[in-house]
Write an enzyme that holds these catalytic residues in place. Structure first.
Site, PDB file in Angstrom:
ATOM      1  CB  THR A 257       0.648   0.684   4.855  1.00 48.36           C
ATOM      2  OG1 THR A 257       0.936  -0.603   4.324  1.00 48.36           O
ATOM      3  CG2 THR A 257       1.938   0.990   5.822  1.00 48.36           C
ATOM      4  N   GLY A 258      -1.154  -1.891   6.359  1.00 48.82           N
ATOM      5  CA  GLY A 258      -1.069  -2.903   7.317  1.00 48.82           C
ATOM      6  C   GLY A 258      -2.265  -3.904   7.010  1.00 48.82           C
TER       7      GLY A 258
ATOM      8  NE  ARG B 134      -9.401  -6.972   2.847  1.00 48.53           N
ATOM      9  CZ  ARG B 134      -8.336  -6.202   2.806  1.00 48.53           C
ATOM     10  NH1 ARG B 134      -7.805  -5.644   2.014  1.00 48.53           N
ATOM     11  NH2 ARG B 134      -7.550  -5.687   4.145  1.00 48.53           N
TER      12      ARG B 134
ATOM     13  CB  THR C 176      -0.769   0.047   1.206  1.00 49.99           C
ATOM     14  OG1 THR C 176      -1.781  -1.154   1.150  1.00 49.99           O
ATOM     15  CG2 THR C 176      -1.618   1.214   1.533  1.00 49.99           C
TER      16      THR C 176
ATOM     17  N   GLY D  11      -5.304  -4.442   7.133  1.00 55.12           N
ATOM     18  CA  GLY D  11      -6.667  -3.481   6.968  1.00 55.12           C
ATOM     19  C   GLY D  11      -7.719  -3.674   7.845  1.00 55.12           C
TER      20      GLY D  11
END
Length: 319
Positions: free
Chosen positions: A235-236, A212, A184, A238
């Site tokens: 970011t990560g 998704r 991301t 989600g």
């Protein structure tokens, strides 16, 4: 399930001039895992994204223009999971999400599961500025982009051999691990007028199903900006960032709780980690403070400020 993760962070002092912070994803980024070619390429592209946004800010341009420009550079590079180089869904297609928000007005635009816009962040900005809505999705968002002159590309533009290899590996029985690298991309900025903005763009998760949608296009979760608080891009994993309302939570801690960016960001990432989440964020406030915080092994990131050299980093504490 709670997990004890080391948090890495850096925050600059306030500054009267402009500030730009970018990220290109977080996860298992260790020097042992990246080749020299990969590391060098990441640094070059992050620096180019900083250059693009910094040029606008140095000329007195807006934070909104700067974050869009920086994110477009990262979307166009196949190394990152956004725009070109986005991962493939379970159906073997690229479904793209993006958001942008203006901290001066709290105007926001977002798109999810789009398949045709070369630069989803630009489509999100068009939604913000040329529609009465905040979020459009899938076919409707693609039609909106075509009707409003946003550059369209064929599916082949987004295809990269490496992303297809990852998709095929997943189909052969691999599994998605929440600790893997998230590509991301995002940017936050404070301009010379004291206004902030944030933008985020992603291809989501490899093998995702049922359209998704993660936190990136969700205003308040992965993207948020308000002059009275902070501009943040995340970011990560989600789902964890959505459950915490991460980007808005950080800003609320600044605006309502009187926290500094460092304290607010640390609390938000700590809460995400307590839920078992992994990732990071970048943020900037109207006083020109800026930086990042993450609980993963690394996060592609960079900062540019008026009259200071660019700063580009990849790894976390101990890497």
């Amino acid at each position: 399930m709670s997990q004890d993760r080391t948090i890495s962070s850096y925050w600059s002092a306030p500054a009267d001039g402009w500030t730009l912070v970018i990220h290109g994803g977080a996860g298992q980024l260790r020097q042992l895992n990246l080749s020299k070619e990969q590391e060098d390429h990441a640094r070059v592209v992050l620096a180019a994204a900083l250059d693009s946004g910094a040029k606008i800010l140095a000329a007195g341009g807006s934070a909104v223009d700067a974050v869009e420009a920086a994110v477009r550079v990262l979307e166009d590079d196949p190394y990152f999971n956004a725009g070109r180089g986005a991962v493939f869904s379970a159906d073997g297609i690229n479904e793209l999400d993006a958001a942008i928000m203006d901290g001066a007005t709290r105007d926001a635009g977002a798109v999810s599961a789009v398949t045709k816009a070369r630069n989803p962040v630009t489509l999100a900005r068009a939604v913000m500025e040329q529609s009465p809505h905040v979020m459009l999705t899938a076919g409707g968002a693609d039609r909106f982009g075509a009707e409003h002159g946003i550059e369209q590309v064929a599916p082949a533009w987004f295809h990269t051999d490496e992303r297809w290899r990852q998709y095929e590996e997943l189909r052969r029985g691999g599994t998605f691990d929440a600790d893997l690298k998230y590509g991301t991309v995002g940017a936050v900025a404070r301009d010379a007028q004291g206004h902030v903005a944030a933008a985020t763009s992603t291809g989501g998760l490899t093998g995702k199903r049922w359209n998704r949608i993660g936190d990136s296009p969700v205003i308040g979760a992965g993207t948020w900006a308000e002059d009275a608080g902070a501009a943040t891009s995340c970011t990560g994993s989600g789902e964890h960032f959505i459950r915490v309302g991460a980007a808005h939570e950080l800003s609320a801690r600044v605006r309502l709780g009187g926290s500094g960016l460092d304290e607010a960001a640390g609390a938000v990432i700590g809460e995400i980690g307590a839920f078992g989440g992994v990732g990071g964020l970048i943020s900037v406030d109207a006083q020109g403070r800026g930086g990042w915080c993450f609980n993963s092994q690394g996060m592609y990131r960079g900062m540019a400020r008026a009259d200071e050299p660019h700063r580009v980093e990849l790894y976390g504490i101990g890497q």
